[in-house]
Design a protein around this motif. Structure first.
Motif, short mmCIF file in Angstrom:
data_model
loop_
_atom_site.label_atom_id
_atom_site.label_comp_id
_atom_site.label_asym_id
_atom_site.label_seq_id
_atom_site.Cartn_x
_atom_site.Cartn_y
_atom_site.Cartn_z
N ASN A 85 0.82 -1.21 0.00
CA ASN A 85 0.00 0.00 0.00
C ASN A 85 0.86 1.26 0.00
O ASN A 85 0.51 2.26 -0.63
CB ASN A 85 -0.98 0.01 1.18
N GLN A 86 2.00 1.22 0.71
CA GLN A 86 2.90 2.38 0.70
C GLN A 86 3.53 2.57 -0.69
O GLN A 86 3.67 3.71 -1.16
CB GLN A 86 4.01 2.20 1.74
N THR A 87 3.87 1.45 -1.33
CA THR A 87 4.47 1.54 -2.66
C THR A 87 3.46 2.09 -3.66
O THR A 87 3.77 3.01 -4.44
CB THR A 87 4.95 0.15 -3.12
N VAL A 108 -8.36 2.61 4.75
CA VAL A 108 -9.58 1.79 4.67
C VAL A 108 -9.24 0.39 4.19
O VAL A 108 -9.76 -0.61 4.71
CB VAL A 108 -10.62 2.46 3.74
N THR A 109 -8.34 0.29 3.21
CA THR A 109 -7.91 -1.01 2.71
C THR A 109 -7.29 -1.85 3.82
O THR A 109 -7.63 -3.03 4.00
CB THR A 109 -6.89 -0.84 1.57
N THR A 110 -6.39 -1.25 4.58
CA THR A 110 -5.71 -1.97 5.66
C THR A 110 -6.71 -2.47 6.69
O THR A 110 -6.63 -3.62 7.15
CB THR A 110 -4.67 -1.07 6.34
N ILE A 111 -7.66 -1.63 7.06
CA ILE A 111 -8.66 -2.03 8.06
C ILE A 111 -9.49 -3.21 7.57
O ILE A 111 -9.67 -4.21 8.29
CB ILE A 111 -9.60 -0.84 8.38
N LEU A 112 -10.00 -3.12 6.35
CA LEU A 112 -10.85 -4.18 5.81
C LEU A 112 -10.08 -5.50 5.71
O LEU A 112 -10.61 -6.58 6.04
CB LEU A 112 -11.39 -3.78 4.44
N VAL A 113 -8.83 -5.42 5.28
CA VAL A 113 -8.03 -6.64 5.12
C VAL A 113 -7.73 -7.27 6.47
O VAL A 113 -7.89 -8.49 6.65
CB VAL A 113 -6.71 -6.32 4.38
N GLU A 114 -7.30 -6.48 7.45
CA GLU A 114 -6.96 -7.01 8.76
C GLU A 114 -8.18 -7.62 9.45
O GLU A 114 -8.09 -8.68 10.08
CB GLU A 114 -6.35 -5.93 9.65
N MET A 115 -9.33 -6.98 9.32
CA MET A 115 -10.55 -7.50 9.93
C MET A 115 -10.98 -8.81 9.27
O MET A 115 -11.41 -9.75 9.94
CB MET A 115 -11.68 -6.47 9.85
N PHE A 116 -10.82 -8.88 7.95
CA PHE A 116 -11.18 -10.10 7.24
C PHE A 116 -10.28 -11.27 7.65
O PHE A 116 -10.76 -12.37 7.94
CB PHE A 116 -11.07 -9.88 5.73
N VAL A 117 -8.96 -11.03 7.66
CA VAL A 117 -8.02 -12.09 8.00
C VAL A 117 -8.24 -12.59 9.43
O VAL A 117 -8.25 -13.79 9.70
CB VAL A 117 -6.56 -11.60 7.83
N THR A 118 -8.44 -11.67 10.36
CA THR A 118 -8.66 -12.05 11.75
C THR A 118 -9.95 -12.84 11.91
O THR A 118 -9.99 -13.86 12.61
CB THR A 118 -8.72 -10.79 12.65
N SER A 169 -6.05 -6.80 -0.57
CA SER A 169 -5.25 -5.58 -0.43
C SER A 169 -4.88 -4.99 -1.78
O SER A 169 -5.01 -3.78 -2.00
CB SER A 169 -3.98 -5.88 0.38
N VAL A 170 -4.42 -5.83 -2.68
CA VAL A 170 -4.01 -5.35 -4.00
C VAL A 170 -5.20 -4.72 -4.73
O VAL A 170 -5.11 -3.60 -5.26
CB VAL A 170 -3.42 -6.50 -4.84
N VAL A 171 -6.34 -5.42 -4.73
CA VAL A 171 -7.52 -4.93 -5.44
C VAL A 171 -8.03 -3.63 -4.83
O VAL A 171 -8.28 -2.64 -5.53
CB VAL A 171 -8.64 -6.00 -5.44
N LEU A 172 -8.19 -3.62 -3.49
CA LEU A 172 -8.74 -2.44 -2.82
C LEU A 172 -7.81 -1.23 -2.92
O LEU A 172 -8.27 -0.10 -3.07
CB LEU A 172 -9.05 -2.76 -1.36
N ASN A 173 -6.50 -1.47 -2.80
CA ASN A 173 -5.56 -0.36 -2.94
C ASN A 173 -5.65 0.29 -4.31
O ASN A 173 -5.65 1.52 -4.45
CB ASN A 173 -4.12 -0.84 -2.69
N LEU A 174 -5.71 -0.54 -5.34
CA LEU A 174 -5.80 -0.01 -6.70
C LEU A 174 -7.12 0.72 -6.95
O LEU A 174 -7.19 1.66 -7.74
CB LEU A 174 -5.62 -1.14 -7.72
N LEU A 175 -8.18 0.29 -6.26
CA LEU A 175 -9.48 0.93 -6.42
C LEU A 175 -9.61 2.22 -5.61
O LEU A 175 -10.17 3.22 -6.09
CB LEU A 175 -10.60 -0.04 -5.99
N LEU A 176 -9.07 2.22 -4.38
CA LEU A 176 -9.33 3.33 -3.45
C LEU A 176 -8.25 4.41 -3.45
O LEU A 176 -8.57 5.60 -3.26
CB LEU A 176 -9.50 2.77 -2.03
N ILE A 177 -7.00 4.06 -3.62
CA ILE A 177 -5.92 5.05 -3.52
C ILE A 177 -6.01 6.14 -4.58
O ILE A 177 -5.81 7.32 -4.26
CB ILE A 177 -4.54 4.35 -3.54
#
Length: 485
Positions: free
Chosen positions: A227-229, A384-394, A366-374
């Motif tokens: 996401n930083q890249t 928002v991408t990080t939150i959704l991904v972390e909540m899903f994985v957990t 993460s890849v899909v959401l970052n490309l859509l939202l950033i």
């Protein structure tokens, strides 16, 4: 809790506490000196190096910890395993450095020197043998060595980072300190092992096993670094700097909460090797609910103090964090919870396929959401991408755990944590609403928060707080009786 775990946890808490306290001073200095652009350049270049750090380590952190924990009672096997893993790291680190320098020359000619400085992070992987001592459950040496280097790094930042022109020096201090902190640990390894002649077949065996741990690390890097890249390429380095500071504050809290995971991993591996499955389940429950006892009020507390924290802590370049950090703070609950399931059950019990599947699902999201939202939302899109991904994985890991060992969260207990935390939030906001945004205000808010949360937990009869206060009462009673005698 066994004495060895208490002792190791104490060392880890000491180290992580220092790591948390130091940024309280360094983040304001660095943020005001370098600004969002300087921090963005540092983070973006670091994200490029991180991909090569990933290949260099090849999953050895978790794999090496587990393997050493299994053979630690056999000196011969211990020495052989250590030698094999170190030789593998020499090969992977050398390959990574060559690949990194080729990439930098091809695509990053404008900032070649800063990327060269970031290469120290790759070199640090070669010297990192913290997994060896963690496998031995000897946390003292790792903690004290790292702590001494952290102090030197802290002093260097305080003394030498003054303005944007010190960007290169700042990157060097961070990268070189990382390498040095790993190198000094070798002084303590000599008494445990000696290098042996290693067969190629042994290296190939480890490589095959490590690959199972390496594949999930690829996915983790994709949704923690990519996401930083992407943010840097699409939105620019300023947005990376803003996002990076939002992440840094929450990650510091997450690191403290997750400390016990590092301490418990070798113990849980040992318990599984001895088929003590019920004890694994009990320990996992205690760790998860103990972490939630801290993480839930941490989120509400951070939201309560953020408006008075950002102006003095991060500086005028980062006022947007007042809106971003409360959103991102959700990860303070989600990340330690997911890490506990993976580090204290999935990996020690060999459920690497489930672990791998969960992180690859997260990486794909993460890849899909970052490309859509950033492109539309910049730093907010990455958050928002990080939150959704972390909540899903957990959530995925918790559902698997529930199915596998009938594990269930104690929602009644968690509800008490939430009630106490909400009461704390209201108390902090109401009592400090007229105070100026400065360090003194935050200290006052912290004390108010601790008092209200602890008091509410006592009123709600939270077992952990009751146990702590009972032990303190008995200890004070014992001291008083001795003084009277």
């Amino acid at each position: 809790m066994p004495r060895s775990i208490k002792k190791n946890l104490g060392y880890q808490v000491l180290f992580q506490t220092i790591r948390i306290l130091m940024p309280i001073i360094t983040i304001p200095i660095v943020s005001n000196a370098l600004g969002s652009k300087g921090i963005g350049i540092s983070l973006f270049s670091g994200s490029i190096a991180e991909y090569f750090v990933l290949f260099s380590s090849l999953g050895i952190g978790i794999y090496g910890n587990r393997e050493i924990a299994i053979v630690r009672d056999d000196p011969e096997k211990l020495t052989r395993t250590f030698s094999e893993l170190i030789i593998l790291k020499i090969l992977t680190t050398g390959t990574s450095l060559i690949g990194y320098f080729v990439l930098v020359q091809m695509f990053f000619e404008g900032n070649t020197f800063i990327y060269f400085l970031q290469s120290f992070h790759i070199l640090a992987v070669l010297f990192d043998i913290s997994w060896f001592f963690m496998g031995l459950e000897d946390f003292k040496k790792v903690t004290l060595s790292n702590l001494s280097i952290q102090v030197l790094m802290f002093l260097s930042i305080v003394l030498f980072i003054k303005d944007y022109s010190d960007l290169y020096l700042y990157v060097f201090i961070i990268a070189f300190a990382n390498t040095l902190s790993q190198a000094v640990i070798w002084v303590f390894a000599r008494k445990y092992v000696r290098f042996q002649h290693i067969e190629l077949s042994s290296l190939l065996h480890h490589l095959k096993q490590m690959w199972v741990y390496f594949i999930p690390q690829i996915a983790i890097t994709l949704y923690s670094t990519l996401n930083q890249t992407i943010l840097g390429v699409i939105s620019g380095e300023v947005e990376v700097g803003i996002y990076g500071n939002a992440v840094k504050l929450s990650t510091t809290i997450v690191t403290m909460i997750s400390t016990i995971n590092n301490v418990m991993l070798p113990r849980m591996s040992n318990l599984f090797a001895n088929q003590q499955l019920q004890l694994i389940k009990t320990s996992l429950s205690n760790v998860i609910h103990g972490q939630l006892f801290i993480s839930i009020p941490a989120v509400f507390g951070l939201c309560a103090v953020i408006s008075s924290l950002v102006p003095w802590f991060f500086g005028q370049d980062f006022l947007g964090l007042i809106q971003l950090i409360p959103i991102y703070s959700v990860v303070i609950i989600a990340v330690p919870l997911g890490m506990s399931v993976s580090n204290l059950y999935l990996l020690p019990t060999g459920n690497t396929r489930t672990y791998t599947f969960s992180v690859f699902l997260g990486a794909g999201m993460s890849v899909v959401l970052n490309l859509l939202l950033i492109p539309s939302f910049g730093a907010l899109g990455a958050i928002v991408t990080t939150i959704l991904v972390e909540m899903f994985v957990t959530t995925y890991r918790l559902l698997y755990l529930r199915k596998k060992i009938q594990f269930a969260l104690d929602y009644r207990l968690i509800g008490k944590y939430v009630i106490a935390a909400v009461t704390m939030y209201i108390g902090i906001v109401f009592l400090t609403r007229h105070l100026a945004p400065n360090m003194l205000t935050n200290l006052i808010q912290l004390m108010i928060g601790v008092v209200i949360y602890t008091g509410m937990c006592l009123v709600l009869k939270v077992p952990l707080v009751k146990t702590i206060f009972l032990r303190l009462f008995l200890k004070m009673k014992d001291v008083s009786s001795k003084v009277i005698q």
